[in-house]
Design a protein around this motif. Structure first.
Motif, PDB file in Angstrom:
ATOM      1  N   TRP A   1       0.840  -1.183   0.000  1.00 40.43           N
ATOM      2  CA  TRP A   1       0.000   0.000   0.000  1.00 40.43           C
ATOM      3  C   TRP A   1       0.880   1.240   0.000  1.00 40.43           C
ATOM      4  N   PRO A   2       0.341   2.365  -0.481  1.00 42.36           N
ATOM      5  CA  PRO A   2       1.161   3.575  -0.563  1.00 42.36           C
ATOM      6  C   PRO A   2       1.485   4.189   0.799  1.00 42.36           C
ATOM      7  N   LYS A   3       0.767   3.809   1.823  1.00 45.14           N
ATOM      8  CA  LYS A   3       1.000   4.303   3.183  1.00 45.14           C
ATOM      9  C   LYS A   3       1.138   3.107   4.120  1.00 45.14           C
ATOM     10  N   PRO A   4       1.826   3.289   5.242  1.00 45.73           N
ATOM     11  CA  PRO A   4       1.912   2.187   6.212  1.00 45.73           C
ATOM     12  C   PRO A   4       0.526   1.807   6.751  1.00 45.73           C
ATOM     13  N   VAL A   5       0.272   0.514   6.756  1.00 45.63           N
ATOM     14  CA  VAL A   5      -0.983  -0.035   7.274  1.00 45.63           C
ATOM     15  C   VAL A   5      -0.605  -1.055   8.332  1.00 45.63           C
ATOM     16  N   LEU A   6      -1.111  -0.877   9.544  1.00 44.02           N
ATOM     17  CA  LEU A   6      -0.768  -1.755  10.662  1.00 44.02           C
ATOM     18  C   LEU A   6      -2.038  -2.212  11.361  1.00 44.02           C
ATOM     19  N   GLY A   7      -2.183  -3.516  11.471  1.00 43.70           N
ATOM     20  CA  GLY A   7      -3.363  -4.082  12.107  1.00 43.70           C
ATOM     21  C   GLY A   7      -3.150  -4.381  13.578  1.00 43.70           C
ATOM     22  N   PHE A   8      -4.265  -4.488  14.279  1.00 44.93           N
ATOM     23  CA  PHE A   8      -4.291  -4.893  15.689  1.00 44.93           C
ATOM     24  C   PHE A   8      -5.300  -6.011  15.790  1.00 44.93           C
ATOM     25  N   CYS A   9      -4.848  -7.173  16.275  1.00 41.44           N
ATOM     26  CA  CYS A   9      -5.742  -8.313  16.380  1.00 41.44           C
ATOM     27  C   CYS A   9      -5.730  -8.827  17.816  1.00 41.44           C
TER      28      CYS A   9
ATOM     29  N   ARG B   1      -0.424  11.503  17.007  1.00 42.98           N
ATOM     30  CA  ARG B   1      -0.697  12.865  16.502  1.00 42.98           C
ATOM     31  C   ARG B   1       0.265  13.877  17.096  1.00 42.98           C
ATOM     32  N   LEU B   2       0.593  13.722  18.386  1.00 45.92           N
ATOM     33  CA  LEU B   2       1.558  14.630  19.019  1.00 45.92           C
ATOM     34  C   LEU B   2       2.916  14.553  18.340  1.00 45.92           C
ATOM     35  N   ARG B   3       3.205  13.436  17.703  1.00 43.72           N
ATOM     36  CA  ARG B   3       4.472  13.251  16.992  1.00 43.72           C
ATOM     37  C   ARG B   3       4.351  13.603  15.512  1.00 43.72           C
ATOM     38  N   GLY B   4       3.235  14.234  15.147  1.00 42.75           N
ATOM     39  CA  GLY B   4       3.059  14.714  13.785  1.00 42.75           C
ATOM     40  C   GLY B   4       2.556  13.686  12.796  1.00 42.75           C
ATOM     41  N   ILE B   5       2.057  12.560  13.273  1.00 39.00           N
ATOM     42  CA  ILE B   5       1.579  11.498  12.382  1.00 39.00           C
ATOM     43  C   ILE B   5       0.066  11.627  12.226  1.00 39.00           C
ATOM     44  N   ARG B   6      -0.365  11.741  10.981  1.00 40.11           N
ATOM     45  CA  ARG B   6      -1.795  11.829  10.673  1.00 40.11           C
ATOM     46  C   ARG B   6      -2.327  10.401  10.524  1.00 40.11           C
ATOM     47  N   VAL B   7      -3.264  10.041  11.388  1.00 43.18           N
ATOM     48  CA  VAL B   7      -3.719   8.657  11.528  1.00 43.18           C
ATOM     49  C   VAL B   7      -5.133   8.477  10.992  1.00 43.18           C
TER      50      VAL B   7
ATOM     51  N   LYS C   1      -8.981   2.283  -0.680  1.00 42.87           N
ATOM     52  CA  LYS C   1      -9.274   3.141  -1.828  1.00 42.87           C
ATOM     53  C   LYS C   1     -10.270   4.234  -1.474  1.00 42.87           C
ATOM     54  N   ARG C   2     -11.056   4.018  -0.451  1.00 39.33           N
ATOM     55  CA  ARG C   2     -12.067   4.990  -0.058  1.00 39.33           C
ATOM     56  C   ARG C   2     -11.533   6.029   0.920  1.00 39.33           C
ATOM     57  N   MET C   3     -10.311   5.842   1.373  1.00 35.89           N
ATOM     58  CA  MET C   3      -9.714   6.778   2.334  1.00 35.89           C
ATOM     59  C   MET C   3      -8.869   7.816   1.595  1.00 35.89           C
ATOM     60  N   ASP C   4      -8.735   8.974   2.190  1.00 36.94           N
ATOM     61  CA  ASP C   4      -7.934  10.068   1.637  1.00 36.94           C
ATOM     62  C   ASP C   4      -6.478   9.858   2.038  1.00 36.94           C
ATOM     63  N   LEU C   5      -5.812   8.929   1.364  1.00 35.85           N
ATOM     64  CA  LEU C   5      -4.452   8.549   1.741  1.00 35.85           C
ATOM     65  C   LEU C   5      -3.446   9.686   1.563  1.00 35.85           C
ATOM     66  N   GLU C   6      -3.764  10.666   0.727  1.00 38.68           N
ATOM     67  CA  GLU C   6      -2.861  11.810   0.546  1.00 38.68           C
ATOM     68  C   GLU C   6      -2.720  12.612   1.837  1.00 38.68           C
ATOM     69  N   ASN C   7      -3.735  12.562   2.682  1.00 45.61           N
ATOM     70  CA  ASN C   7      -3.717  13.342   3.919  1.00 45.61           C
ATOM     71  C   ASN C   7      -3.529  12.495   5.165  1.00 45.61           C
ATOM     72  N   LEU C   8      -3.055  11.274   4.980  1.00 45.98           N
ATOM     73  CA  LEU C   8      -2.785  10.382   6.101  1.00 45.98           C
ATOM     74  C   LEU C   8      -1.361   9.853   6.001  1.00 45.98           C
ATOM     75  N   ASP C   9      -0.759   9.605   7.159  1.00 44.66           N
ATOM     76  CA  ASP C   9       0.587   9.027   7.206  1.00 44.66           C
ATOM     77  C   ASP C   9       0.566   7.550   7.590  1.00 44.66           C
ATOM     78  N   LEU C  10      -0.489   7.135   8.283  1.00 46.28           N
ATOM     79  CA  LEU C  10      -0.562   5.789   8.851  1.00 46.28           C
ATOM     80  C   LEU C  10      -2.020   5.381   8.948  1.00 46.28           C
ATOM     81  N   ILE C  11      -2.317   4.134   8.581  1.00 43.99           N
ATOM     82  CA  ILE C  11      -3.654   3.585   8.749  1.00 43.99           C
ATOM     83  C   ILE C  11      -3.556   2.455   9.761  1.00 43.99           C
ATOM     84  N   LEU C  12      -4.323   2.563  10.834  1.00 42.33           N
ATOM     85  CA  LEU C  12      -4.418   1.510  11.837  1.00 42.33           C
ATOM     86  C   LEU C  12      -5.702   0.731  11.561  1.00 42.33           C
TER      87      LEU C  12
ATOM     88  N   LEU D   1      -1.545  -8.403   6.312  1.00 41.55           N
ATOM     89  CA  LEU D   1      -0.947  -7.126   6.686  1.00 41.55           C
ATOM     90  C   LEU D   1      -0.189  -7.324   7.978  1.00 41.55           C
ATOM     91  N   PRO D   2       0.793  -6.464   8.243  1.00 44.10           N
ATOM     92  CA  PRO D   2       1.495  -6.568   9.523  1.00 44.10           C
ATOM     93  C   PRO D   2       0.552  -6.219  10.663  1.00 44.10           C
TER      94      PRO D   2
END
Length: 175
Positions: A6-14, A33-39, A96-107, A116-117
């Motif tokens: 994926w074009p952005k980091p994607v990290l799952g929690f199971c 967010r405090l570290r500047g990461i748009r989630v 594909k439905r998310m605005d990945l241009e304005n996100l740094d990380l998808i949880l 996925l990791p």
């Protein structure tokens, strides 16, 4: 597992239900967010759910047969989409439905069988087995105590979201 899928980091929690996935994510997001990461977050629900309710216009439109309803205001928009088939959501399609241009990380909460990791959350007091190694992609274990059988994975303190946030940032930098 392809790190560049994926074009952005994607990290799952199971984890099993009741382990604290939502609680941990709710504590992680402000730290990141405090570290500047748009989630962004994708949450998988295991059952039918409604975010609009009877009496609301969006509910009425869907009941009338609209397959998609987009509700928008000055501050928020949401797209309601009725699936024509009851199949598990595909992560690639959801992204594909998310605005990945304005996100740094998808949880991702849930979707444990997607490739996925993932970080597995584990509470030995619940009396359940580890999902690892039966669930693929697990790269770390977050637990509230050391498991009796420690897997060959980084062990994170489930009750220390700062430690989990540090792990995520290091993981993002290593991708």
């Amino acid at each position: 597992m392809n790190k560049q899928r994926w074009p952005k980091p994607v990290l799952g929690f199971c984890a099993y239900s009741g382990t604290g996935k939502t609680t941990l994510l709710s504590r992680l997001i402000p730290l990141l967010r405090l570290r500047g990461i748009r989630v962004g977050v994708i949450k998988h629900a295991h059952h039918n759910f409604e975010i609009d309710r009877e009496g609301k216009d969006s509910y009425r439109f869907r009941q009338a047969g609209a397959e998609e309803v987009l509700v928008a205001s000055e501050r928020l928009w949401v797209l309601l989409h009725d699936n024509t088939q009851e199949i598990e959501p595909d992560l690639t399609e959801l992204l594909k439905r998310m605005d990945l241009e304005n996100l740094d990380l998808i949880l991702v909460e849930g979707l444990k069988h997607q490739e996925l990791p993932k970080i597995e959350l584990y509470r030995p007091s619940m009396g359940r087995d580890l999902m690892h190694p039966g669930v693929s992609g697990i790269i770390a274990l977050a637990s509230d105590e050391e498991p009796s059988e420690l897997p060959d994975l980084p062990l994170l303190d489930l009750n220390a979201p700062e430690e989990v946030a540090d792990f995520i940032i290091n993981w993002m930098n290593d991708r």
